[in-house]
Design a protein around this motif. Structure first.
Motif, PDB file in Angstrom:
ATOM      1  N   ARG A 147      15.556  -2.652 -25.729  1.00 51.48           N
ATOM      2  CA  ARG A 147      14.603  -2.064 -24.791  1.00 51.48           C
ATOM      3  C   ARG A 147      15.173  -0.805 -24.140  1.00 51.48           C
ATOM      4  O   ARG A 147      14.443   0.127 -23.826  1.00 51.48           O
ATOM      5  CB  ARG A 147      14.230  -3.060 -23.692  1.00 51.48           C
ATOM      6  CG  ARG A 147      13.334  -4.192 -24.136  1.00 51.48           C
ATOM      7  CD  ARG A 147      11.955  -3.726 -24.621  1.00 51.48           C
ATOM      8  NE  ARG A 147      11.281  -2.818 -23.729  1.00 51.48           N
ATOM      9  CZ  ARG A 147      10.538  -3.175 -22.685  1.00 51.48           C
ATOM     10  NH1 ARG A 147      10.403  -4.436 -22.376  1.00 51.48           N
ATOM     11  NH2 ARG A 147       9.924  -2.259 -21.944  1.00 51.48           N
TER      12      ARG A 147
ATOM     13  N   PHE B 279       4.130   2.553 -37.556  1.00 50.96           N
ATOM     14  CA  PHE B 279       4.264   3.909 -37.037  1.00 50.96           C
ATOM     15  C   PHE B 279       5.413   3.963 -36.016  1.00 50.96           C
ATOM     16  O   PHE B 279       5.666   2.997 -35.303  1.00 50.96           O
ATOM     17  CB  PHE B 279       2.984   4.330 -36.301  1.00 50.96           C
ATOM     18  CG  PHE B 279       1.714   4.166 -37.095  1.00 50.96           C
ATOM     19  CD1 PHE B 279       1.073   2.941 -37.148  1.00 50.96           C
ATOM     20  CD2 PHE B 279       1.177   5.235 -37.787  1.00 50.96           C
ATOM     21  CE1 PHE B 279      -0.097   2.778 -37.883  1.00 50.96           C
ATOM     22  CE2 PHE B 279       0.000   5.095 -38.516  1.00 50.96           C
ATOM     23  CZ  PHE B 279      -0.634   3.867 -38.561  1.00 50.96           C
TER      24      PHE B 279
ATOM     25  N   TYR C  16       6.454   6.514 -32.777  1.00 49.85           N
ATOM     26  CA  TYR C  16       6.085   7.608 -31.891  1.00 49.85           C
ATOM     27  C   TYR C  16       7.208   7.836 -30.879  1.00 49.85           C
ATOM     28  O   TYR C  16       7.948   6.926 -30.534  1.00 49.85           O
ATOM     29  CB  TYR C  16       4.827   7.279 -31.085  1.00 49.85           C
ATOM     30  CG  TYR C  16       3.561   7.103 -31.872  1.00 49.85           C
ATOM     31  CD1 TYR C  16       3.199   5.854 -32.360  1.00 49.85           C
ATOM     32  CD2 TYR C  16       2.713   8.175 -32.099  1.00 49.85           C
ATOM     33  CE1 TYR C  16       2.019   5.679 -33.066  1.00 49.85           C
ATOM     34  CE2 TYR C  16       1.529   8.016 -32.805  1.00 49.85           C
ATOM     35  CZ  TYR C  16       1.197   6.769 -33.282  1.00 49.85           C
ATOM     36  OH  TYR C  16       0.031   6.601 -33.975  1.00 49.85           O
TER      37      TYR C  16
ATOM     38  N   GLN D 149       7.440   9.369 -26.856  1.00 53.99           N
ATOM     39  CA  GLN D 149       6.622   9.711 -25.696  1.00 53.99           C
ATOM     40  C   GLN D 149       7.437  10.556 -24.745  1.00 53.99           C
ATOM     41  O   GLN D 149       8.468  10.113 -24.227  1.00 53.99           O
ATOM     42  CB  GLN D 149       6.121   8.457 -24.984  1.00 53.99           C
ATOM     43  CG  GLN D 149       5.194   8.775 -23.818  1.00 53.99           C
ATOM     44  CD  GLN D 149       4.705   7.528 -23.115  1.00 53.99           C
ATOM     45  OE1 GLN D 149       5.351   6.487 -23.121  1.00 53.99           O
ATOM     46  NE2 GLN D 149       3.537   7.617 -22.502  1.00 53.99           N
TER      47      GLN D 149
ATOM     48  N   GLY E 129       2.185  13.464 -24.349  1.00 52.21           N
ATOM     49  CA  GLY E 129       1.563  12.251 -24.852  1.00 52.21           C
ATOM     50  C   GLY E 129       2.484  11.580 -25.846  1.00 52.21           C
ATOM     51  O   GLY E 129       3.703  11.573 -25.693  1.00 52.21           O
ATOM     52  N   LEU E 130       1.904  11.008 -26.886  1.00 53.29           N
ATOM     53  CA  LEU E 130       2.689  10.397 -27.956  1.00 53.29           C
ATOM     54  C   LEU E 130       2.608  11.280 -29.195  1.00 53.29           C
ATOM     55  O   LEU E 130       1.526  11.714 -29.587  1.00 53.29           O
ATOM     56  CB  LEU E 130       2.164   8.999 -28.290  1.00 53.29           C
ATOM     57  CG  LEU E 130       2.655   7.878 -27.401  1.00 53.29           C
ATOM     58  CD1 LEU E 130       1.922   7.887 -26.078  1.00 53.29           C
ATOM     59  CD2 LEU E 130       2.483   6.535 -28.088  1.00 53.29           C
TER      60      LEU E 130
ATOM     61  N   LEU F 156       3.714  11.509 -33.298  1.00 51.28           N
ATOM     62  CA  LEU F 156       4.084  10.691 -34.445  1.00 51.28           C
ATOM     63  C   LEU F 156       5.337  11.235 -35.114  1.00 51.28           C
ATOM     64  O   LEU F 156       5.403  12.419 -35.460  1.00 51.28           O
ATOM     65  CB  LEU F 156       2.916  10.650 -35.441  1.00 51.28           C
ATOM     66  CG  LEU F 156       3.092   9.789 -36.674  1.00 51.28           C
ATOM     67  CD1 LEU F 156       3.206   8.318 -36.302  1.00 51.28           C
ATOM     68  CD2 LEU F 156       1.928  10.007 -37.634  1.00 51.28           C
TER      69      LEU F 156
ATOM     70  N   TYR G 239       5.528   7.392 -40.408  1.00 51.80           N
ATOM     71  CA  TYR G 239       4.704   6.216 -40.590  1.00 51.80           C
ATOM     72  C   TYR G 239       4.924   5.661 -41.993  1.00 51.80           C
ATOM     73  O   TYR G 239       5.504   6.314 -42.864  1.00 51.80           O
ATOM     74  CB  TYR G 239       3.225   6.496 -40.317  1.00 51.80           C
ATOM     75  CG  TYR G 239       2.542   7.404 -41.318  1.00 51.80           C
ATOM     76  CD1 TYR G 239       2.673   8.786 -41.212  1.00 51.80           C
ATOM     77  CD2 TYR G 239       1.755   6.888 -42.336  1.00 51.80           C
ATOM     78  CE1 TYR G 239       2.041   9.623 -42.112  1.00 51.80           C
ATOM     79  CE2 TYR G 239       1.119   7.718 -43.228  1.00 51.80           C
ATOM     80  CZ  TYR G 239       1.266   9.092 -43.113  1.00 51.80           C
ATOM     81  OH  TYR G 239       0.629   9.913 -44.007  1.00 51.80           O
TER      82      TYR G 239
ATOM     83  N   PHE H 198       8.099   4.353 -29.283  1.00 54.56           N
ATOM     84  CA  PHE H 198       7.167   3.249 -29.491  1.00 54.56           C
ATOM     85  C   PHE H 198       6.928   3.039 -30.971  1.00 54.56           C
ATOM     86  O   PHE H 198       6.694   3.984 -31.731  1.00 54.56           O
ATOM     87  CB  PHE H 198       5.829   3.516 -28.808  1.00 54.56           C
ATOM     88  CG  PHE H 198       5.887   3.410 -27.323  1.00 54.56           C
ATOM     89  CD1 PHE H 198       6.013   4.542 -26.542  1.00 54.56           C
ATOM     90  CD2 PHE H 198       5.839   2.173 -26.701  1.00 54.56           C
ATOM     91  CE1 PHE H 198       6.077   4.447 -25.159  1.00 54.56           C
ATOM     92  CE2 PHE H 198       5.899   2.059 -25.322  1.00 54.56           C
ATOM     93  CZ  PHE H 198       6.022   3.195 -24.552  1.00 54.56           C
TER      94      PHE H 198
ATOM     95  N   GLN I 163      -4.375   0.646 -33.355  1.00 52.74           N
ATOM     96  CA  GLN I 163      -2.960   0.343 -33.527  1.00 52.74           C
ATOM     97  C   GLN I 163      -2.489  -0.561 -32.392  1.00 52.74           C
ATOM     98  O   GLN I 163      -2.969  -0.476 -31.269  1.00 52.74           O
ATOM     99  CB  GLN I 163      -2.151   1.639 -33.552  1.00 52.74           C
ATOM    100  CG  GLN I 163      -2.476   2.494 -34.770  1.00 52.74           C
ATOM    101  CD  GLN I 163      -1.667   3.767 -34.826  1.00 52.74           C
ATOM    102  OE1 GLN I 163      -0.668   3.925 -34.126  1.00 52.74           O
ATOM    103  NE2 GLN I 163      -2.089   4.682 -35.671  1.00 52.74           N
TER     104      GLN I 163
ATOM    105  N   PHE J  47       0.807  -1.759 -30.215  1.00 52.96           N
ATOM    106  CA  PHE J  47       2.072  -1.149 -29.834  1.00 52.96           C
ATOM    107  C   PHE J  47       3.079  -2.164 -29.314  1.00 52.96           C
ATOM    108  O   PHE J  47       2.711  -3.144 -28.650  1.00 52.96           O
ATOM    109  CB  PHE J  47       1.834  -0.103 -28.745  1.00 52.96           C
ATOM    110  CG  PHE J  47       1.224   1.160 -29.260  1.00 52.96           C
ATOM    111  CD1 PHE J  47      -0.132   1.239 -29.520  1.00 52.96           C
ATOM    112  CD2 PHE J  47       2.016   2.276 -29.491  1.00 52.96           C
ATOM    113  CE1 PHE J  47      -0.697   2.406 -30.005  1.00 52.96           C
ATOM    114  CE2 PHE J  47       1.461   3.455 -29.967  1.00 52.96           C
ATOM    115  CZ  PHE J  47       0.102   3.519 -30.230  1.00 52.96           C
ATOM    116  N   GLY J  48       4.353  -1.882 -29.576  1.00 52.12           N
ATOM    117  CA  GLY J  48       5.434  -2.594 -28.931  1.00 52.12           C
ATOM    118  C   GLY J  48       5.650  -2.065 -27.515  1.00 52.12           C
ATOM    119  O   GLY J  48       4.975  -1.124 -27.090  1.00 52.12           O
ATOM    120  N   ASP J  49       6.599  -2.664 -26.803  1.00 53.03           N
ATOM    121  CA  ASP J  49       6.845  -2.292 -25.401  1.00 53.03           C
ATOM    122  C   ASP J  49       7.752  -1.086 -25.256  1.00 53.03           C
ATOM    123  O   ASP J  49       7.995  -0.638 -24.136  1.00 53.03           O
ATOM    124  CB  ASP J  49       7.436  -3.473 -24.645  1.00 53.03           C
ATOM    125  CG  ASP J  49       6.393  -4.544 -24.361  1.00 53.03           C
ATOM    126  OD1 ASP J  49       6.783  -5.703 -24.131  1.00 53.03           O
ATOM    127  OD2 ASP J  49       5.189  -4.213 -24.376  1.00 53.03           O
TER     128      ASP J  49
END
Lengths: 113, 114
Positions: free
Chosen positions: A9, A33, A35, A37, A42-43, A45, A48, A90, A102, A104-106
């Motif tokens: 994390r 994917f 990303y 941030q 924003g996010l 890419l 992928y 992410f 999509q 997303f993970g944390d």
């Protein structure tokens, strides 16, 4: 539990080091994917993957490497970390069907000193 | 290429106020449109989506209508709560890019005060 998990994390490392961020999903989604941030962007890419052993570049791939030997895992490696790669990363996954959302993970907060 | 433009934040509202977060897009073809929400320390969660013109997506009191004539997908809620404080992202897929890739706006930070 079903879902998408990222590890670690939080990570602090130094410039020039190699670091790998892990992503694991339990849905058997075809697409995965990565990303980053950053404030004001924003996010964006990075890379992928459409399936195991199929990967493609996104908007900001330079300095990153990915692999996908198994459907459920999609690690992201920074081969020689730079300070500009300090970011929150992410991982996400989605089903094969077009225009599906999509999941997303944390996130992994990576700091490069 | 595709792009998404969101209203600049941060946005601060009192509880029970009306919320609008503007989102406009540029894309060829017929993209799908999404709103995602990110709570502190968490990943993004899908809030709502619309896949064709005039569709209205709705969830948890939030609504957004896909307006092709104005290329917009504004997010609205009639009465916000403190628990709605988060960052909201507008996104699209299936324009000139892949149908499976998302193009995000820069996000709008919402703070709701009690």
């Amino acid at each position: 539990d079903a879902g998408i998990t990222q590890s670690p994390r939080y990570k602090i490392t130094e410039t020039g080091r190699q670091v790998t961020l892990m992503c694991h999903q339990t849905w058997s989604h075809s697409y995965m994917f990565w990303y980053r941030q950053d404030l004001g962007h924003g996010l964006r890419l990075i890379y992928y993957s459409a399936a195991a052993d199929i990967t493609d570049k996104g908007e900001v791939p330079d300095g990153y490497v990915v692999s996908r030997s198994k459907t459920e895992n999609f690690p992201l490696t920074l081969e020689s970390a730079t300070r500009s790669q300090t970011s929150v990363y992410f991982c996400a996954s989605s089903e094969r069907v077009n225009n599906q959302p999509q999941h997303f993970g944390d996130g992994t907060r990576l700091s490069i000193l | 290429g595709d792009s998404v433009t969101q209203m600049e934040g941060p946005v601060t509202l009192s509880e029970e106020a009306f919320l609008t977060i503007n989102c406009t897009y540029t894309a060829t073809g017929y993209p799908s449109l999404f709103w995602y929400v990110q709570y502190p320390g968490e990943g993004l969660q899908l809030l709502l989506k619309a896949t064709k013109a005039d569709d209205k997506g709705s969830n948890k009191g939030f609504e957004a209508t896909y307006r092709k004539e104005t290329t917009s997908f504004h997010l609205e809620k009639g009465s916000v709560q403190v628990s709605d404080s988060a960052v909201y992202f507008c996104a699209l897929s299936g324009g000139s890019g892949s149908a499976r890739q998302l193009t995000f706006g820069s996000g709008t930070q919402l703070t709701v005060l009690p």
